[in-house]
Design a protein around this motif. Structure first.
Motif, short mmCIF file in Angstrom:
data_model
loop_
_atom_site.label_atom_id
_atom_site.label_comp_id
_atom_site.label_asym_id
_atom_site.label_seq_id
_atom_site.Cartn_x
_atom_site.Cartn_y
_atom_site.Cartn_z
N GLU A 56 0.87 -1.17 0.00
CA GLU A 56 0.00 0.00 0.00
C GLU A 56 0.91 1.22 0.00
O GLU A 56 1.79 1.35 0.85
CB GLU A 56 -0.90 0.03 1.23
N ILE A 57 0.68 2.12 -0.95
CA ILE A 57 1.52 3.30 -1.13
C ILE A 57 0.71 4.53 -0.74
O ILE A 57 -0.44 4.69 -1.18
CB ILE A 57 1.97 3.43 -2.60
N ARG A 58 1.29 5.38 0.09
CA ARG A 58 0.63 6.62 0.51
C ARG A 58 1.59 7.78 0.31
O ARG A 58 2.70 7.76 0.80
CB ARG A 58 0.20 6.54 1.98
N LYS A 59 1.10 8.78 -0.37
CA LYS A 59 1.92 9.97 -0.61
C LYS A 59 0.99 11.14 -0.89
O LYS A 59 0.11 11.06 -1.75
CB LYS A 59 2.84 9.75 -1.81
N ASN A 60 1.20 12.24 -0.15
CA ASN A 60 0.41 13.46 -0.36
C ASN A 60 -1.09 13.18 -0.38
O ASN A 60 -1.82 13.63 -1.27
CB ASN A 60 0.85 14.14 -1.66
N ASN A 61 -1.53 12.40 0.59
CA ASN A 61 -2.95 12.06 0.79
C ASN A 61 -3.53 11.16 -0.30
O ASN A 61 -4.74 10.89 -0.30
CB ASN A 61 -3.81 13.33 0.89
N THR A 107 3.93 18.85 13.54
CA THR A 107 4.33 17.99 12.43
C THR A 107 3.22 16.98 12.12
O THR A 107 2.62 16.40 13.02
CB THR A 107 5.62 17.23 12.78
N THR A 108 2.94 16.78 10.84
CA THR A 108 1.97 15.79 10.41
C THR A 108 2.58 14.92 9.33
O THR A 108 3.58 15.28 8.71
CB THR A 108 0.69 16.44 9.85
N GLN A 109 1.99 13.75 9.10
CA GLN A 109 2.41 12.87 8.03
C GLN A 109 1.72 13.30 6.74
O GLN A 109 0.50 13.50 6.72
CB GLN A 109 2.03 11.42 8.36
N SER A 110 2.49 13.41 5.65
CA SER A 110 1.86 13.75 4.37
C SER A 110 0.98 12.61 3.88
O SER A 110 0.19 12.77 2.96
CB SER A 110 2.93 14.05 3.32
N SER A 111 1.11 11.44 4.51
CA SER A 111 0.31 10.29 4.14
C SER A 111 -1.07 10.32 4.79
O SER A 111 -1.91 9.46 4.49
CB SER A 111 1.03 9.01 4.54
N GLN A 112 -1.30 11.25 5.70
CA GLN A 112 -2.58 11.34 6.39
C GLN A 112 -3.18 12.73 6.21
O GLN A 112 -2.46 13.72 6.06
CB GLN A 112 -2.40 11.06 7.90
N ARG A 113 -4.50 12.78 6.29
CA ARG A 113 -5.19 14.07 6.20
C ARG A 113 -4.92 14.87 7.47
O ARG A 113 -4.97 14.34 8.58
CB ARG A 113 -6.69 13.83 6.04
N ASP A 114 -4.62 16.14 7.31
CA ASP A 114 -4.37 17.02 8.45
C ASP A 114 -5.70 17.52 9.00
O ASP A 114 -6.42 18.25 8.33
CB ASP A 114 -3.51 18.20 8.00
N GLY A 173 6.77 4.07 -10.28
CA GLY A 173 8.05 4.14 -9.58
C GLY A 173 7.92 4.99 -8.33
O GLY A 173 7.44 6.12 -8.40
N HIS A 174 8.31 4.46 -7.19
CA HIS A 174 8.20 5.20 -5.93
C HIS A 174 9.30 4.75 -5.00
O HIS A 174 9.96 3.72 -5.22
CB HIS A 174 6.82 4.94 -5.29
N TYR A 175 9.52 5.52 -3.93
CA TYR A 175 10.55 5.17 -2.96
C TYR A 175 10.02 4.19 -1.92
O TYR A 175 8.81 4.09 -1.69
CB TYR A 175 11.09 6.43 -2.27
N ARG A 176 10.92 3.49 -1.27
CA ARG A 176 10.53 2.57 -0.20
C ARG A 176 9.75 3.29 0.89
O ARG A 176 8.85 2.73 1.49
CB ARG A 176 11.78 1.91 0.41
N ALA A 177 10.11 4.53 1.11
CA ALA A 177 9.48 5.30 2.19
C ALA A 177 8.00 5.54 1.93
O ALA A 177 7.27 5.89 2.84
CB ALA A 177 10.19 6.64 2.36
N ASP A 178 7.56 5.36 0.68
CA ASP A 178 6.15 5.60 0.36
C ASP A 178 5.27 4.40 0.70
O ASP A 178 4.05 4.49 0.58
CB ASP A 178 6.00 5.92 -1.14
N VAL A 179 5.87 3.29 1.09
CA VAL A 179 5.11 2.08 1.42
C VAL A 179 4.76 2.08 2.90
O VAL A 179 5.63 2.24 3.76
CB VAL A 179 5.92 0.81 1.07
N PHE A 180 3.48 1.87 3.19
CA PHE A 180 3.02 1.90 4.58
C PHE A 180 2.47 0.55 5.05
O PHE A 180 2.20 0.38 6.22
CB PHE A 180 1.96 2.99 4.76
N PHE A 181 2.29 -0.37 4.13
CA PHE A 181 1.86 -1.71 4.54
C PHE A 181 2.28 -2.68 3.43
O PHE A 181 2.21 -2.34 2.25
CB PHE A 181 0.35 -1.79 4.73
#
Length: 969
Positions: A138-143, A378-385, A173-181
């Motif tokens: 599962e990839i999460r980036k900028n909501n 600080t918030t995660q860009s992977s989650q809604r603020d 193509g994405h970075y490892r850091a974009d994977v959340f599960f």
């Protein structure tokens, strides 16, 4: 929380009733029902439910106000969790699991790695494992959230690039850091290989991709159905995982929440729980390193109620049309305050002071002030603020700005409302530093430490009894084995302002062995009075480290404990009547710096000589630090008591031994990159009686005098600083060896070497400085990947420190400043107790494995804050400079050298080309924008001249944007 409440129809039972904390309108309550059976076996009804005659009888009814609320405003009305829909729940049908992963270990189900992605060579946090082909991610980036199957990985732009087949059939193509599960082996590695990794596939690839997509879509379809069912469960999770203190954050994990919901959870249940928590950002915030830790910070109930109250106040005004609403009154007063601020031009002059603001904010209006202050966290860009939309409404209604609403604009508004001065450091109210979120400085970490120390000082526990959380150790557990160093001089070398002095070094000549020496590194020993279960130890574990911010230091341990007169733990210069307890690491070295022998002992140090880096460098004739001051000015130099000839003789030998240790690392071929970094030093101390932030409103005058300097963090370690650093490394290596020799486990640090061709290695070795550093712009041209250090329980190699595999590196030299080092002291103390020690050490293998994940996340957060606040104050300095002078008159901002750090990419928000650049003269990174087409294919390390365009400051949006200077067009 009663366990039956979590899975029954009850929203809350009488035993878990929670009255509201803030004086706002009554918010809607939750009505929930029993869901049908899900894919996993739900928990059996509690015996308490049976005694109550069944769940349906006790269904909680909604309040009249909740019933009448508009549907668009009921979703987030409950602090404790969203409500369920009885009709939808009744339609839910049990579904068999699509795949049975019950035979997989939990670690495999949850994935591994680190969710943070480091800037090249700038960060040092936990290792991130790769994803094997066929893995579901599962990839999460900028909501945005996407699901797919990993087809392969490769190194690109000094980072691991993952190629994933998405549901739409595209290769992303994405970075490892974009994977959340991640879930391993969704399809076979062979099938993943047949899919290829190009966007225009061959017929054979198409066949393989169709088969893979069938499996993926079957899984995602199943996920969607189960997600709907999970949303309809009575989600009373928040009551279970929130902190007892309604003002404090707590933590939970996907594993913990899943096991609260299911007795025998399958992989799908873990994934559904992950999705639910990630999507419920009002209550749960993914923590740094999430992919590895699967850990969430749980927002305090006070903060949630503030968010909901502010939303309700705004809704009343805009939707109900209440003209005399609380929100309208606040906005009108705020506009008057802003106008008054703009008409007062003399606030920046004079000494730092504070006086009442003419417009005072009452208790209800302070809800909006606190909301705005917390919105900068600080918030995660992977989650809604949860703050973003509401904050935008407030700031626009007051300021009506013509720019995007961000931390910069919010800070400016708070300054104009008399809440914060212009020199305010927002990191002081960050959750990491101020976990209670108390802006009145009454309920703080430091006050809690003081309270615990007061209670501990009243404890009457005697030696030999079981110690409680408020009992200090009544007698030194190592008293009988402490080695007394008598009159041997121990040098404490540090900055003049340092307060937590936790290391000293002594030199002992060996008359019978000319040319050989014993070097004794004495480390302050907090474990002589604190046990692992003491309340202060628990707090220190939570804080992790001393926090050094621009205006204030937030210590790891209570100031009363560290500086307690005759019982002080800090190794300050002693009077004749005091002895300092220490843990001493003794290393026998020959004249070439080879280690011949070692000892680790509990010790007593009596003859401490406190001095400074500057004094030692002066005495030894070392070159001064190569600092530059791009905007002028200089730093004050403090000189203490001159060193005697005998002291200088000892220090010369210690310096020679340290230099030989450093040279060994250089000779081993280690490549270190130069890293020019900015630092802002405030010469004016902020008075402690200033109330910052001021919730009622104040007029702040004055601005602290500051100096902006730049120093290369690689080249800074020489002379006396190198002496201290190399002695610490020797002690930490010895600590690892001692623990290994006695079979006691411990957290260590390891680091793999960079991935680089032999040809590139030779090129870089040829241009190394005498201290082993290579210009950063050259490193990035040749390194394929620069690994980061990480925690490990193995005696792993550490490339940057030149430590071979099998020796290991345990950080044990800063126990007054870093909790990890205190753990090492407890483990060592266990060994030194000998036959009097318990059968097991304080921390066994399983404890340390859990601590490894925890410390890794905290280490990452600590470095993010440290790096962020350094950058914040550097840009704040420049922004303030621009307020009084024209850009063209400030040469370092009008025209300065830059080196590209990445390849040019497109800004997804503004659809413009951008590239990150290093400004070596200023010691900061910036974003280069507005490039002409001819400059969009620049290779790494391209030199350019740039000019400042804009500066944004805040915890989340500290950003410097530059344009090409005409000289580079």
């Amino acid at each position: 929380m009663h366990r039956h409440c979590l899975r029954s129809t009850l929203s809350r039972c009488s035993g878990t009733s929670l009255p509201p904390l803030i004086n706002a309108r009554q918010l809607a309550t939750t009505a929930s029902v029993v869901p049908k059976a899900g894919p996993s076996t739900p928990a059996e009804p509690s015996k308490y439910d049976k005694h109550r005659g069944g769940a349906k009888k006790y269904k909680k009814k909604s309040s009249p106000k909740a019933t009448s609320a508009k549907a668009t405003h009921t979703k987030d009305k409950s602090v404790l969790g969203p409500s369920s829909n009885p009709k939808e729940t009744a339609q839910a049908k049990p579904q068999p699991p699509l795949f049975d992963y019950s035979n997989l270990a939990l670690s495999e189900l949850l994935g591994s790695g680190d969710a943070g992605d480091a800037d090249f060579g700038m960060e040092e946090f936990g290792g991130m494992n790769g994803f094997s082909p066929g893995t579901f991610v599962e990839i999460r980036k900028n909501n945005a959230v996407m699901q797919g199957i990993v087809l392969g990985e490769e190194i690109f732009n000094q980072k691991w690039m993952v190629y994933t087949l998405t549901e739409r059939g595209m290769i992303l193509g994405h970075y490892r850091a974009d994977v959340f599960f991640s879930i391993p082996n969704l399809i076979s590695a062979d099938l993943a290989a047949q899919c290829g990794s190009v966007n225009i596939p061959t017929p054979a690839m198409n066949i393989a991709r169709v088969e893979a997509l069938k499996t993926l879509r079957a899984l995602t379809s199943k996920v969607d159905r189960q997600a709907a069912g999970l949303q309809m469960r009575p989600m009373n999770i928040y009551v279970e995982v929130m902190a007892e203190d309604p003002t404090k954050w707590s933590t939970t994990t996907v594993k913990h929440v899943t096991e609260l919901l299911y007795d025998r959870p399958l992989f799908m249940d873990y994934y559904m729980t992950h999705k639910y928590l990630m999507d419920n950002s009002l209550r749960y915030v993914a923590m740094p390193g999430y992919l590895k830790t699967q850990q969430f910070a749980v927002r305090p109930r006070r903060d949630i109620e503030e968010i909901l109250a502010v939303r309700e106040y705004i809704r009343e005004y805009y939707e109900d049309g209440i003209q005399d609403s609380v929100y309208k009154t606040f906005v009108d007063k705020a506009k008057i305050a802003v106008k008054a601020f703009q008409n007062d031009k003399g606030r920046a002059s004079g000494p730092l002071s504070q006086k009442p603001f003419p417009i005072r904010w009452n208790e209800t209006e302070q809800v909006f002030i606190r909301f705005l202050l917390r919105s900068m966290q600080t918030t995660q860009s992977s989650q809604r603020d949860p703050y973003a939309v509401t904050r935008t409404s407030i700031v626009k209604d007051i300021l009506q700005p013509k720019v995007d609403i961000n931390d910069t604009v919010t800070l400016e508004l708070l300054t104009k409302l008399g809440v914060t001065p212009k020199w305010f450091d927002p990191f002081e109210i960050s959750v990491a530093v101020n976990p209670y979120g108390d802006f009145t400085n009454t309920k703080t970490f430091e006050n809690e430490q003081k309270e615990i120390m007061l209670l501990s000082s009243q404890s009457k526990t005697k030696a030999g009894l079981v110690l409680g959380p408020l009992d200090l150790i009544p007698e030194d557990p190592l008293h009988s084995v402490r080695h007394d160093f008598g009159d041997m001089k121990a040098f404490v070398i540090d900055d003049p302002s340092a307060k937590e002095l936790d290391d000293a070094v002594s030199l002992e000549r060996i008359p019978s062995e000319p040319g050989n020496y014993w070097v004794h590194i004495h480390i302050a020993d907090p474990t002589s009075v604190l046990h692992p279960n003491h309340a202060l130890s628990k707090l220190a574990r939570e804080r992790y480290s001393t926090w050094y911010l621009a205006h204030k230091t937030y210590p790891l341990w209570s100031d009363t404990l560290v500086h307690n007169g005759g019982e002080s733990l800090s190794l300050n210069q002693l009077d004749e009547k005091r002895e300092a307890k220490a843990m001493t690491f003794s290393i026998k070295l020959d004249n070439d710096g080879d280690i011949l022998d070692y000892k680790v002992r509990a010790s007593i140090v009596r003859n401490i000589r406190q001095t400074t880096y500057q004094d030692v460098d002066d005495a030894l004739g070392s070159l001064p630090l190569d600092k530059t001051f791009p905007f002028g000015g200089s730093e004050d130099i403090f000189r203490g008591k001159p060193l005697s000839a005998e002291e200088v003789a000892d220090l010369k030998i210690l310096q020679q031994l340290a230099d030989k240790q450093a040279q060994r690392v250089i000779d081993s071929g280690v490549l270190m990159f130069s890293n020019p970094s900015a630092s802002v030093t405030y010469k004016t101390k902020v008075p402690e009686n200033l109330e910052v932030p001021s919730l009622r409103g104040s007029i702040f005058t004055g601005y602290p005098e500051a100096v902006y300097s730049v120093v290369d963090k690689c080249e800074i370690v020489h002379g006396s600083r190198q002496l201290v650093a190399e002695m610490a490394k020797l002690a930490n290596r010895t600590s690892s060896r001692f623990l290994q020799d006695h079979g006691v486990p411990m957290l260590r640090r390891g680091m793999e070497p960079p991935i680089i061709s032999e040809e590139s290695r030779e090129i870089l070795a040829a241009i190394r400085s005498p201290r082993g550093s290579v210009p950063r712009q050259e490193i990035i041209k040749h390194f394929q990947l620069n690994p980061i250090s990480q925690f490990t329980l193995e005696t792993a190699a550490h490339y940057a420190l030149g430590i071979p595999k099998g020796e290991g590196y345990v950080r044990a030299t800063s126990p007054l400043r870093r909790f990890e080092d205190t753990i090492a002291h407890w483990q060592i103390q266990h060994i030194l107790k000998g036959p009097n020690a318990p059968r097991k050490p304080p921390f066994v293998q399983d404890d340390l494995e859990r601590l490894s994940t925890e410390m890794e996340a905290k280490e990452k957060l600590y470095k993010q804050v440290r790096k962020g606040q350094e950058r914040y104050h550097a840009l704040l300095y420049m922004k303030r400079l621009l307020e009084s002078r024209e850009l063209s008159t400030i040469r370092p901002l009008h025209r300065t050298l830059a080196w590209t750090q990445d390849l040019v990419k497109r800004n997804i928000f503004y659809n413009t080309p951008t590239v990150r650049v290093l400004l070596p003269e200023l010691g900061v990174l910036a974003q280069l924008e507005d490039m002409p087409p001819g400059k969009r294919d620049m290779p790494l390390g391209t030199p350019l001249f740039v000019t400042l365009k804009s500066i944004d400051i805040g915890i989340r949006t500290t950003r410097m944007v530059v344009n090409l200077h005409p000289d580079s067009l």
